[in-house]
Enzyme design. Structure first.
Site, short mmCIF file in Angstrom:
data_model
loop_
_atom_site.label_atom_id
_atom_site.label_comp_id
_atom_site.label_asym_id
_atom_site.label_seq_id
_atom_site.Cartn_x
_atom_site.Cartn_y
_atom_site.Cartn_z
N CYS A 264 -9.34 -6.92 1.74
CA CYS A 264 -9.42 -5.59 2.11
C CYS A 264 -10.86 -5.16 2.34
O CYS A 264 -11.27 -4.43 2.86
CB CYS A 264 -8.86 -4.54 1.09
SG CYS A 264 -6.83 -4.86 1.09
N GLN B 37 0.69 -8.91 -6.71
CA GLN B 37 0.14 -10.16 -6.76
C GLN B 37 1.10 -10.84 -7.65
O GLN B 37 0.90 -12.11 -7.84
CB GLN B 37 -1.34 -10.31 -7.15
CG GLN B 37 -2.34 -9.44 -6.16
CD GLN B 37 -2.38 -10.47 -5.00
OE1 GLN B 37 -1.92 -11.84 -5.06
NE2 GLN B 37 -2.71 -10.16 -3.69
N THR C 77 0.79 -1.29 -0.11
CA THR C 77 0.00 0.08 0.11
C THR C 77 0.81 1.25 -0.04
O THR C 77 0.68 2.28 -0.74
CB THR C 77 -0.70 -0.02 1.14
OG1 THR C 77 -1.58 -1.10 0.94
CG2 THR C 77 -1.76 1.49 1.26
N1 PLP Z 1 -1.70 -4.18 -4.41
C1 PLP Z 1 -2.29 -5.51 -4.63
C2 PLP Z 1 -2.79 -5.74 -6.18
C3 PLP Z 1 -2.74 -6.05 -3.78
O1 PLP Z 1 -3.57 -7.32 -3.49
C4 PLP Z 1 -2.53 -5.63 -2.22
C5 PLP Z 1 -2.92 -6.46 -1.12
O2 PLP Z 1 -4.04 -7.06 -1.17
C6 PLP Z 1 -1.78 -4.47 -2.32
C7 PLP Z 1 -1.26 -3.80 -3.45
C8 PLP Z 1 -1.44 -3.98 -0.81
O3 PLP Z 1 -0.38 -4.61 -0.38
P1 PLP Z 1 -0.12 -4.63 1.32
O4 PLP Z 1 -1.05 -5.66 1.87
O5 PLP Z 1 1.04 -4.96 1.50
O6 PLP Z 1 -0.58 -3.14 1.78
#
Ligand code: PLP
Length: 367
Positions: A313, A169, A73
């Site tokens: 999420c 991913q 994120t």
């Molecule tokens: N980008 C994608 C495609 C994701 O699937 C996720 C998490 O589900 C993120 C970004 C965010 O990653 P993080 O959980 O390390 O914040």
């Protein structure tokens, strides 16, 4: 919890790889701050730089391009802060961490087709219109659908635009080097490839440098200040070193075919989203007609199988998946679950999921 569990929610978080667990356990004995010049500090620095090299190898980039962050994120938010002043465009199926950051910049949303693939004609039109920063994910977290990154990159190059690729991913499941070669900025997250949660990276290539994210100390090439998360970074490095995208993709592809054939046999009316296009070999987003996703998730959970309804999420909230909605499938989205596998998944896990899902379908269709 009693009975065998079958964890098939790897796109939410991948189980920690044994190599990462061991590396973290070893690093717990390290006392130094990597910015200190004494032996303890140098030992911590060495661990961080070794991890940086492992992540760089996985991504096919130079170690200096790797900037550790606190999550995928954070990497996405940072990338979306690049090139202030330029107009931004992102695909409508991006992760919320891209979409929300893009909103702050008044970004345009690029539509996707029925399968969830970005419309390149819309991208080209946006570029002609002056868009200067584009964010496109390599693989979707809900459907596994792959985006045409090379084609998008060629369009961006032709129009002088910067391309950011969210490869969170894709990492560990696809070769990253071809993606990193196309993108100026690339996001990664440790816990999606078998490292610990709470650690990510932004790969900053070429001459594109987003403004420093955090100011203070000189960490991460003065671009992201703050004493490094040694344990997270070490675990990330070990997971990156252990990941073997080509071998794992082939093994998981066989499990995916086994799973989808079994589901289809029990319920010919099912729908697998993105089935007609290239997808990650670890992700199946499947719809059981007439049965709410929450019912499927709970029923599988009772049978010992962990899956999710849409993105982790957004689970817990009753909003339909924005990904399926962007594909024009808002109506069906409430009946879709995601089954996602990883390095620890066995054929027995797949068979347990298929059996639990089929049992539910038989019960529901007989009712
Ligand atoms: N980008 C994608 C495609 C994701 O699937 C996720 C998490 O589900 C993120 C970004 C965010 O990653 P993080 O959980 O390390 O914040």
């Amino acid at each position: 919890m009693t009975g065998a569990r079958h964890y098939l929610d790897c796109n939410a978080t991948m189980p920690l790889r044994p190599e990462a667990r061991q590396a973290i356990a070893d690093a717990l004995l390290t006392t130094g701050n990597a910015s200190s010049v004494h032996a303890e500090g140098r030992a911590a620095r060495a661990l961080i730089e070794r991890a940086r090299e492992a992540v760089a190898r996985l991504a096919g980039v130079a170690p200096a391009a790797v900037h550790f962050t606190a999550s995928g994120t954070e990497a996405n938010n940072w990338a979306l802060a690049a090139a202030p002043g330029r107009t931004v465009a992102v695909s409508a199926v991006e992760h919320d961490s891209v979409l929300r950051a893009a909103e702050r910049r008044g970004a345009r949303l690029l539509p996707v087709d029925f399968n969830g693939v970005v419309r390149l004609d819309a991208l080209e039109a946006a570029l002609v219109d002056g868009v200067g920063l584009v964010s496109l994910m390599a693989a979707n977290n809900e459907t596994g659908v792959l985006q045409p990154v090379a084609e998008a990159a060629a369009l961006c190059r032709a129009h002088g635009a910067i391309l950011h690729v969210d490869a969170v991913q894709a990492a560990g499941k696809l070769e990253l080097a071809p993606l990193a070669a196309e993108a100026a900025l690339l996001s990664l997250s440790a816990h999606k490839l078998g490292g610990p949660a709470g650690c990510g990276a932004l790969i900053v290539g070429g001459d594109v440098a987003p403004p420093p994210l955090l100011v203070g100390g000189g960490q991460e090439a003065r671009r992201r200040a703050g004493t490094e998360n040694l344990l997270g970074i070490v675990g990330f490095g070990a997971a990156a070193a252990a990941a073997q995208p080509a071998t794992e993709a082939a093994r998981l592809g066989a499990l995916q075919r086994r799973l989808e054939a079994a589901l289809l046999e029990s319920c010919p009316a099912l729908e697998i989203f993105g089935a007609d296009v290239s997808r990650l070999s670890n992700t199946t987003c499947v719809r059981m007609p007439g049965v709410a996703a929450e019912v499927q998730v709970m029923s599988l959970d009772l049978a010992g199988v962990a899956v999710s309804a849409g993105a982790a999420c957004s689970s817990g909230k009753v909003r339909p998946s924005h990904v399926l909605a962007a594909m024009g499938r808002e109506e069906e989205a409430g009946e879709a679950i995601r089954i996602s596998t990883g390095w620890a998944t066995s054929a027995a896990d797949i068979d347990a999921a298929a059996e639990a899902w089929s049992t539910l379908w038989q019960r529901k269709s007989a009712a």
